[in-house]
Design a protein around this motif. Structure first.
Motif, PDB file in Angstrom:
ATOM      1  N   VAL A 192     -15.812 -12.623  -2.718  1.00 15.54           N
ATOM      2  CA  VAL A 192     -14.617 -13.180  -2.068  1.00 15.54           C
ATOM      3  C   VAL A 192     -13.911 -12.070  -1.301  1.00 15.54           C
ATOM      4  O   VAL A 192     -13.618 -11.018  -1.861  1.00 15.54           O
ATOM      5  CB  VAL A 192     -13.663 -13.793  -3.112  1.00 15.54           C
ATOM      6  N   PHE A 194     -10.539 -11.075   0.830  1.00 10.12           N
ATOM      7  CA  PHE A 194      -9.170 -11.600   0.896  1.00 10.12           C
ATOM      8  C   PHE A 194      -8.877 -12.207   2.258  1.00 10.12           C
ATOM      9  O   PHE A 194      -8.355 -13.305   2.365  1.00 10.12           O
ATOM     10  CB  PHE A 194      -8.166 -10.498   0.577  1.00 10.12           C
TER      11      PHE A 194
ATOM     12  N   TRP B  23      -2.095 -12.964  -7.787  1.00 10.43           N
ATOM     13  CA  TRP B  23      -3.188 -12.984  -8.770  1.00 10.43           C
ATOM     14  C   TRP B  23      -4.529 -13.148  -8.058  1.00 10.43           C
ATOM     15  O   TRP B  23      -5.517 -12.496  -8.348  1.00 10.43           O
ATOM     16  CB  TRP B  23      -2.962 -14.134  -9.751  1.00 10.43           C
ATOM     17  N   MET B  24      -4.526 -14.075  -7.056  1.00 12.58           N
ATOM     18  CA  MET B  24      -5.736 -14.344  -6.275  1.00 12.58           C
ATOM     19  C   MET B  24      -6.190 -13.074  -5.561  1.00 12.58           C
ATOM     20  O   MET B  24      -7.369 -12.742  -5.546  1.00 12.58           O
ATOM     21  CB  MET B  24      -5.393 -15.418  -5.248  1.00 12.58           C
ATOM     22  N   ALA B  25      -5.225 -12.375  -4.946  1.00 12.84           N
ATOM     23  CA  ALA B  25      -5.570 -11.182  -4.181  1.00 12.84           C
ATOM     24  C   ALA B  25      -6.198 -10.141  -5.095  1.00 12.84           C
ATOM     25  O   ALA B  25      -7.201  -9.512  -4.740  1.00 12.84           O
ATOM     26  CB  ALA B  25      -4.325 -10.613  -3.513  1.00 12.84           C
ATOM     27  N   ILE B  26      -5.635  -9.977  -6.290  1.00 16.91           N
ATOM     28  CA  ILE B  26      -6.084  -8.878  -7.139  1.00 16.91           C
ATOM     29  C   ILE B  26      -7.314  -9.279  -7.955  1.00 16.91           C
ATOM     30  O   ILE B  26      -8.348  -8.617  -7.929  1.00 16.91           O
ATOM     31  CB  ILE B  26      -4.943  -8.425  -8.067  1.00 16.91           C
ATOM     32  N   THR B  27      -7.225 -10.399  -8.659  1.00 22.16           N
ATOM     33  CA  THR B  27      -8.296 -10.745  -9.594  1.00 22.16           C
ATOM     34  C   THR B  27      -9.473 -11.419  -8.907  1.00 22.16           C
ATOM     35  O   THR B  27     -10.619 -11.152  -9.230  1.00 22.16           O
ATOM     36  CB  THR B  27      -7.770 -11.692 -10.692  1.00 22.16           C
ATOM     37  N   VAL B  28      -9.192 -12.332  -7.968  1.00 22.59           N
ATOM     38  CA  VAL B  28     -10.279 -13.124  -7.407  1.00 22.59           C
ATOM     39  C   VAL B  28     -10.973 -12.396  -6.259  1.00 22.59           C
ATOM     40  O   VAL B  28     -12.197 -12.310  -6.205  1.00 22.59           O
ATOM     41  CB  VAL B  28      -9.760 -14.504  -6.933  1.00 22.59           C
ATOM     42  N   SER B  29     -10.177 -11.841  -5.318  1.00 20.46           N
ATOM     43  CA  SER B  29     -10.837 -11.205  -4.184  1.00 20.46           C
ATOM     44  C   SER B  29     -10.972  -9.706  -4.378  1.00 20.46           C
ATOM     45  O   SER B  29     -11.582  -9.024  -3.558  1.00 20.46           O
ATOM     46  CB  SER B  29     -10.089 -11.510  -2.888  1.00 20.46           C
ATOM     47  N   GLY B  30     -10.396  -9.172  -5.487  1.00 18.06           N
ATOM     48  CA  GLY B  30     -10.547  -7.746  -5.740  1.00 18.06           C
ATOM     49  C   GLY B  30      -9.968  -6.891  -4.633  1.00 18.06           C
ATOM     50  O   GLY B  30     -10.511  -5.850  -4.296  1.00 18.06           O
ATOM     51  N   LEU B  31      -8.844  -7.357  -4.061  1.00 14.49           N
ATOM     52  CA  LEU B  31      -8.222  -6.603  -2.969  1.00 14.49           C
ATOM     53  C   LEU B  31      -7.728  -5.271  -3.524  1.00 14.49           C
ATOM     54  O   LEU B  31      -7.102  -5.220  -4.578  1.00 14.49           O
ATOM     55  CB  LEU B  31      -7.060  -7.402  -2.389  1.00 14.49           C
TER      56      LEU B  31
END
Lengths: 260, 152
Positions: A192, A194, B23-31
């Motif tokens: 994924v 961002f 949360w999405m940025a950090i955990t899901v996309s690993g930004l």
């Protein structure tokens, strides 16, 4: 023959006039906001009824769709021995497509129809006419806050939907079916991006929000002010809103992910 | 519904959405919020890159060291010019490093593999990798096989 031509012309003209009124309402709602303080005060209750009240149905649907995705995906992936990429499958499906699209469909049914019915009833009971007589522009007072509330709420609801879907996928995939938790999150993070996935999904949700709310407020303002007219307009909001979302989704997907 | 209560619930709703986004940025996309590692660019000419795409991986001994930044055509030589953006951490590639276009698995995507040479000077920004190996094109391979067969 002449009568057929006249009927055709009449239909075309009335459709075009309707389209013109719709654009007029949109332009007024977007470009002529009331004073900043007043419009913010009008905005809160509308975000509450469009966004907060839609939260439960969006959250529950997101959770269940994530769980179903994990279950279906697992049963196929396990045949190829690649159930490790379950996190990737669930998260990309939700972020790119299902999150924005299903949220917008639910939003059209839950919030859009309520908006149309509310504005329609205001029109039928001549509240809108009274506002005009008091020198208050009904578009600014009634339509603009609802429009902005829808545009603001949709992306937030889509984020909640996708996040809960991913957690639901974790629930089924990791806790029930025994996919490794590290592989679930690790493969997800590796695939994924961002900007490409999360932000494009948000842009989709934003565009859907504009169109669904636009259709809802236009149908409310433009309906025939009778009981039957309100019920027809509410149905049209849901039908046109859903069709617009599905058609727009194709074009947005082609623009965002179609460059192969 | 009192105005105050409406404001509080709406505030909570917006905060919830933003929290999930973070949360999405950090955990899901690993930004990664740490400043991006500086990159340096080297180019390589290939006679055929069939199937290589921008953003493809560049690896060395299986470790990802960068990505494909740009693909262009050199009209004079009729060769593909691939610009590689390599991570600044990996700045010790000798000048005679070999770049080859490889395929991950049987049907996987194309990526570039770097094999280190033996020179003492290292590649720096703007250098060109001279020693390259193009991707295998199945049709050419079959053609060559048929031609060599007819010689016997």
């Amino acid at each position: 023959m002449i009568n057929v031509l006249a009927a055709l012309g009449r239909t075309t003209l009335s459709r075009l006039a309707g389209l013109g009124r719709a654009f007029f309402i949109l332009a007024q709602a977007v470009f002529r906001p009331t004073g900043a303080g007043a419009s913010i005060r009008l905005l809160w209750p509308e975000i509450y009824s469009a966004g907060v009240l839609s939260l439960v149905i969006v959250a529950v649907s997101g959770l269940f769709i994530g769980m179903v995705l994990a279950l279906q995906g697992y049963s196929i992936l396990v045949d190829f021995g690649s159930e490790q990429s379950l996190g990737q499958l669930v998260s990309l499906t939700l972020l790119r497509e299902l999150g924005p699209v299903v949220t917008a469909l639910l939003f059209a049914g839950r919030a859009g129809s309520a908006m149309t019915a509310e504005i329609g009833l205001m029109k039928a009971t001549e509240q809108l006419a009274s506002l005009s007589m008091l020198g208050v522009d009904p578009v600014q007072r009634v339509v603009a806050p609802r429009f902005w509330a829808g545009v603001i709420s949709m992306p937030l609801l889509a984020i909640v939907f996708s996040s809960l879907g991913i957690l639901g996928g974790h629930l089924v995939g990791v806790d029930w079916l025994g996919v490794d938790a590290g592989a679930y999150w690790g493969n997800m993070q590796a695939s994924v991006d961002f900007r490409v996935d999360v932000l494009n999904g948000l842009i989709k949700a934003f565009v859907f929000g504009i169109f669904v709310t636009w259709i809802a407020v236009y149908q409310g303002m433009d309906l025939i002010p009778t009981a039957e007219g309100i019920s027809r307009a509410t149905t049209r909001t849901v039908v046109y809103g859903s069709l617009a979302v599905l058609a727009l989704d194709f074009f947005l997907t082609a623009m965002m992910f179609g460059d192969y | 519904m009192k105005t105050r209560a409406v404001e509080v619930t709406v505030g909570a709703f917006v905060a919830l959405g933003l929290a999930f986004l973070a949360w999405m940025a950090i955990t899901v996309s690993g930004l990664d919020f740490s400043p991006a590692d500086d990159e340096y660019r080297v180019s390589a000419r290939f006679s055929n890159i069939a199937g290589l795409k921008p953003r493809a991986k560049v690896t060395s001994a299986g470790v990802t060291v960068g990505r494909v930044d740009e693909i262009a055509l050199d009209p004079e030589l009729g060769m593909a010019v691939v610009t590689l953006a390599l991570n600044g951490k990996f700045d010790q590639f000798p000048l005679d490093t070999t770049a080859s276009i490889l395929t991950s698995g049987l049907l996987g995507e194309k990526y570039i593999g770097l094999r280190m040479g033996a020179e003492f000077d290292y590649l720096i920004d703007g250098d060109e990798i001279v020693d390259t190996q193009s991707s295998l094109v199945l049709e050419e391979l079959i053609g060559r096989f048929l031609l060599s067969g007819s010689d016997d």
